[in-house]
Design a protein around this motif. Structure first.
Motif, PDB file in Angstrom:
ATOM      1  N   TRP A   7       0.828  -1.202   0.000  1.00  0.00           N
ATOM      2  CA  TRP A   7       0.000   0.000   0.000  1.00  0.00           C
ATOM      3  C   TRP A   7       0.868   1.259   0.000  1.00  0.00           C
ATOM      4  N   GLN A   8       1.937   1.241   0.789  1.00  0.00           N
ATOM      5  CA  GLN A   8       2.842   2.387   0.820  1.00  0.00           C
ATOM      6  C   GLN A   8       3.465   2.631  -0.550  1.00  0.00           C
ATOM      7  N   ALA A   9       3.844   1.548  -1.234  1.00  0.00           N
ATOM      8  CA  ALA A   9       4.449   1.691  -2.563  1.00  0.00           C
ATOM      9  C   ALA A   9       3.466   2.331  -3.538  1.00  0.00           C
ATOM     10  N   ALA A  10       2.212   1.913  -3.471  1.00  0.00           N
ATOM     11  CA  ALA A  10       1.202   2.480  -4.369  1.00  0.00           C
ATOM     12  C   ALA A  10       0.989   3.962  -4.103  1.00  0.00           C
ATOM     13  N   GLN A  11       1.021   4.355  -2.822  1.00  0.00           N
ATOM     14  CA  GLN A  11       0.872   5.765  -2.493  1.00  0.00           C
ATOM     15  C   GLN A  11       2.073   6.571  -2.977  1.00  0.00           C
ATOM     16  N   VAL A  12       3.264   6.030  -2.787  1.00  0.00           N
ATOM     17  CA  VAL A  12       4.480   6.708  -3.250  1.00  0.00           C
ATOM     18  C   VAL A  12       4.470   6.865  -4.764  1.00  0.00           C
ATOM     19  N   ASP A  13       3.963   5.842  -5.471  1.00  0.00           N
ATOM     20  CA  ASP A  13       3.996   5.834  -6.931  1.00  0.00           C
ATOM     21  C   ASP A  13       2.883   6.657  -7.576  1.00  0.00           C
ATOM     22  N   LEU A  14       1.892   7.073  -6.810  1.00  0.00           N
ATOM     23  CA  LEU A  14       0.708   7.677  -7.408  1.00  0.00           C
ATOM     24  C   LEU A  14       1.047   8.868  -8.304  1.00  0.00           C
ATOM     25  N   GLU A  15       1.882   9.758  -7.839  1.00  0.00           N
ATOM     26  CA  GLU A  15       2.219  10.935  -8.645  1.00  0.00           C
ATOM     27  C   GLU A  15       2.914  10.520  -9.934  1.00  0.00           C
ATOM     28  N   SER A  16       3.818   9.555  -9.840  1.00  0.00           N
ATOM     29  CA  SER A  16       4.538   9.096 -11.026  1.00  0.00           C
ATOM     30  C   SER A  16       3.620   8.357 -11.996  1.00  0.00           C
ATOM     31  N   VAL A  17       2.697   7.536 -11.471  1.00  0.00           N
ATOM     32  CA  VAL A  17       1.740   6.838 -12.339  1.00  0.00           C
ATOM     33  C   VAL A  17       0.875   7.849 -13.082  1.00  0.00           C
ATOM     34  N   THR A  18       0.415   8.864 -12.354  1.00  0.00           N
ATOM     35  CA  THR A  18      -0.419   9.895 -12.983  1.00  0.00           C
ATOM     36  C   THR A  18       0.369  10.656 -14.039  1.00  0.00           C
ATOM     37  N   GLU A  19       1.625  10.939 -13.751  1.00  0.00           N
ATOM     38  CA  GLU A  19       2.465  11.656 -14.709  1.00  0.00           C
ATOM     39  C   GLU A  19       2.699  10.830 -15.972  1.00  0.00           C
ATOM     40  N   GLY A 130       5.981  -3.439 -12.406  1.00  0.00           N
ATOM     41  CA  GLY A 130       7.147  -4.113 -12.953  1.00  0.00           C
ATOM     42  C   GLY A 130       8.433  -3.624 -12.312  1.00  0.00           C
ATOM     43  N   VAL A 131       8.551  -2.324 -12.120  1.00  0.00           N
ATOM     44  CA  VAL A 131       9.743  -1.768 -11.472  1.00  0.00           C
ATOM     45  C   VAL A 131       9.864  -2.307 -10.051  1.00  0.00           C
ATOM     46  N   ARG A 132       8.752  -2.346  -9.329  1.00  0.00           N
ATOM     47  CA  ARG A 132       8.767  -2.845  -7.950  1.00  0.00           C
ATOM     48  C   ARG A 132       9.144  -4.329  -7.890  1.00  0.00           C
ATOM     49  N   LEU A 133       8.591  -5.122  -8.809  1.00  0.00           N
ATOM     50  CA  LEU A 133       8.891  -6.552  -8.801  1.00  0.00           C
ATOM     51  C   LEU A 133      10.341  -6.809  -9.192  1.00  0.00           C
ATOM     52  N   ALA A 134      10.872  -6.053 -10.143  1.00  0.00           N
ATOM     53  CA  ALA A 134      12.270  -6.235 -10.539  1.00  0.00           C
ATOM     54  C   ALA A 134      13.210  -5.963  -9.374  1.00  0.00           C
ATOM     55  N   ALA A 135      12.853  -5.005  -8.536  1.00  0.00           N
ATOM     56  CA  ALA A 135      13.692  -4.685  -7.382  1.00  0.00           C
ATOM     57  C   ALA A 135      13.665  -5.795  -6.333  1.00  0.00           C
ATOM     58  N   TYR A 383      -3.120  -5.425  -7.654  1.00  0.00           N
ATOM     59  CA  TYR A 383      -2.349  -6.233  -8.602  1.00  0.00           C
ATOM     60  C   TYR A 383      -0.968  -6.576  -8.051  1.00  0.00           C
ATOM     61  N   HIS A 384      -0.339  -5.632  -7.385  1.00  0.00           N
ATOM     62  CA  HIS A 384       0.991  -5.875  -6.823  1.00  0.00           C
ATOM     63  C   HIS A 384       0.931  -6.990  -5.780  1.00  0.00           C
ATOM     64  N   ARG A 385      -0.004  -6.891  -4.856  1.00  0.00           N
ATOM     65  CA  ARG A 385      -0.139  -7.923  -3.824  1.00  0.00           C
ATOM     66  C   ARG A 385      -0.496  -9.270  -4.441  1.00  0.00           C
ATOM     67  N   THR A 386      -1.381  -9.259  -5.433  1.00  0.00           N
ATOM     68  CA  THR A 386      -1.775 -10.507  -6.107  1.00  0.00           C
ATOM     69  C   THR A 386      -0.557 -11.220  -6.686  1.00  0.00           C
ATOM     70  N   LEU A 387       0.305 -10.466  -7.367  1.00  0.00           N
ATOM     71  CA  LEU A 387       1.480 -11.093  -7.985  1.00  0.00           C
ATOM     72  C   LEU A 387       2.470 -11.585  -6.926  1.00  0.00           C
ATOM     73  N   LEU A 388       2.646 -10.817  -5.871  1.00  0.00           N
ATOM     74  CA  LEU A 388       3.541 -11.292  -4.824  1.00  0.00           C
ATOM     75  C   LEU A 388       3.058 -12.621  -4.238  1.00  0.00           C
TER      76      LEU A 388
END
Length: 394
Positions: A7-19, A130-135, A383-388
């Protein structure tokens, strides 16, 4: 949820996803109209800057049809595909839009523009996942593929077909179509045909009447419209449907046409599969041909056969998507969709697919297409949690 790293990752990424979504909407990529190169190049550069290697898929003629990224976990396991289209529907009447279709205007919590819902926001969300999973690849049992098609809205699905024709084993595909109320677990199939209806050519001013192909085609349209179709069946609520979608024939004024072509779309269910649908079309054609004995027989050209499909709610992807949605306060229900989608094609290959769970939207394929920005982060987290969970050790 505040301590949940997903959840924290999704919040951090929100601005970048929107951009990223905004950038992609501002690059027109209408199916069969625009050059896809700029959108593919922008996304490919974005991915490369974050350490993901993207490769282009091309058609036999050399045209780009998709962008693909493969993220391999450190340990063996299943293989899942996140699929979203980067091409879009046409703009329609641009003057009717409140905000220009390529403006990506953000107004009152909504992001506007053609393709923002279908499916550029899913492209952006999946790219960030994808970036999160690669890390975290050293912790993954299996692999994830990002597949971004630019031949979807043409109806050709060239990217998906090119990828899956030699992809090897795939355990499941999650397609990022929008809408948060349902997890789409199936869809009606489709049988499409061109019916080439023949008459007899002559001068329209002649004294002797001759069979007009357009008139015969009109009789066939009536026959098709009167055809009895079965109703819904248990476990598959949508009913079959038959629609004449196009008519072409004749030219000028002085010639009685000898050819008229009908496009027919038949939506299939377990109660009316492709064989039964074809038999229905041929029975209607036979009846009309019999009533027009002085004309050549109608030619039936079948162009598409996709089976209906429905995943069980116990399928791993469905179970994990629903469970993850519940963790983040969402309650999507399983749904079998009326429209067909690439999931039907995948079903024919034996690959299970969900064909929709995504952001809140309005105006899909219509004027003023838009998404609610606040719905982005929860969808990413699901989706992130599902894949994990799907790629965790068993």
């Amino acid at each position: 949820m505040t301590q949940d790293p997903v959840w924290q990752a999704a919040q951090v990424d929100l601005e970048s996803v929107t951009e990223l979504t905004t950038d992609l909407v501002r690059i027109p990529s209408r199916g069969g109209i625009d050059d896809y190169g700029p959108a593919l190049d922008h996304l490919g550069s974005w991915l490369r800057r974050r350490g993901l290697r993207a490769r282009h898929l091309r058609s036999p003629g050399g045209e780009p049809v998709a962008l693909v990224v493969e993220i391999a976990g450190a340990l063996p396991g299943p293989r899942y595909v996140l699929d979203a289209c980067l091409d879009t529907a046409p703009f329609g009447d641009e003057a009717a839009w409140k905000h220009p279709p390529a403006s990506a205007a953000a107004v009152d919590g909504w992001l506007h523009g053609r393709g923002v819902a279908d499916s550029k926001v899913a492209v952006a969300i999946f790219s960030h996942i994808g970036v999160r999973l690669a890390a975290a690849a050293d912790q993954l049992h299996g692999s994830v593929v990002l597949l971004f098609d630019v031949d979807e809205h043409t109806g050709s699905f060239g990217g998906a077909k090119t990828y899956f024709c030699d992809a090897g084993p795939v355990d499941g595909v999650m397609i990022g179509y929008p809408g948060g109320e349902h997890i789409v677990v199936g869809g009606r199939g489709v049988l499409r045909a061109r019916l080439h209806v023949h008459g007899v050519s002559s001068h329209s001013g002649g004294s002797r009447p001759t069979p007009n192909a357009i008139a015969k085609a009109a009789a066939l349209v009536h026959e098709l419209g009167a055809a009895a179709l079965p109703g819904p069946v248990a476990g598959f609520p949508p009913a079959p449907k038959l629609t004449v979608t196009a008519i072409s024939g004749g030219e000028g004024y002085s010639v009685v046409p000898d050819l008229c072509t009908l496009n027919v779309d038949v939506r299939l269910t377990p109660a009316l599969d492709d064989r039964a649908g074809e038999a229905l079309l041929r029975a209607c054609v036979k009846a009309v041909d019999h009533a027009w004995p002085d004309t050549p027989p109608t030619h039936v050209e079948l162009t598409t056969r996709w089976p209906p499909y429905a995943l069980p709610v116990t399928a791993p992807m469905v179970r994990e998507l629903a469970g993850s949605a519940g963790v983040y306060g969402l309650a999507p229900t399983p749904k079998i969709a009326g429209p067909s989608n690439i999931g039907n094609y995948l079903a024919g290959l034996g690959i299970p697919a969900t064909a929709g769970f995504g952001v809140e939207y309005e105006g899909l394929h219509a004027t003023d297409e838009r998404i609610r920005i606040a719905s982005i982060a929860p969808v990413q987290a699901v989706y992130h949690r599902t894949l994990l969970r799907l790629l965790a050790a068993r």
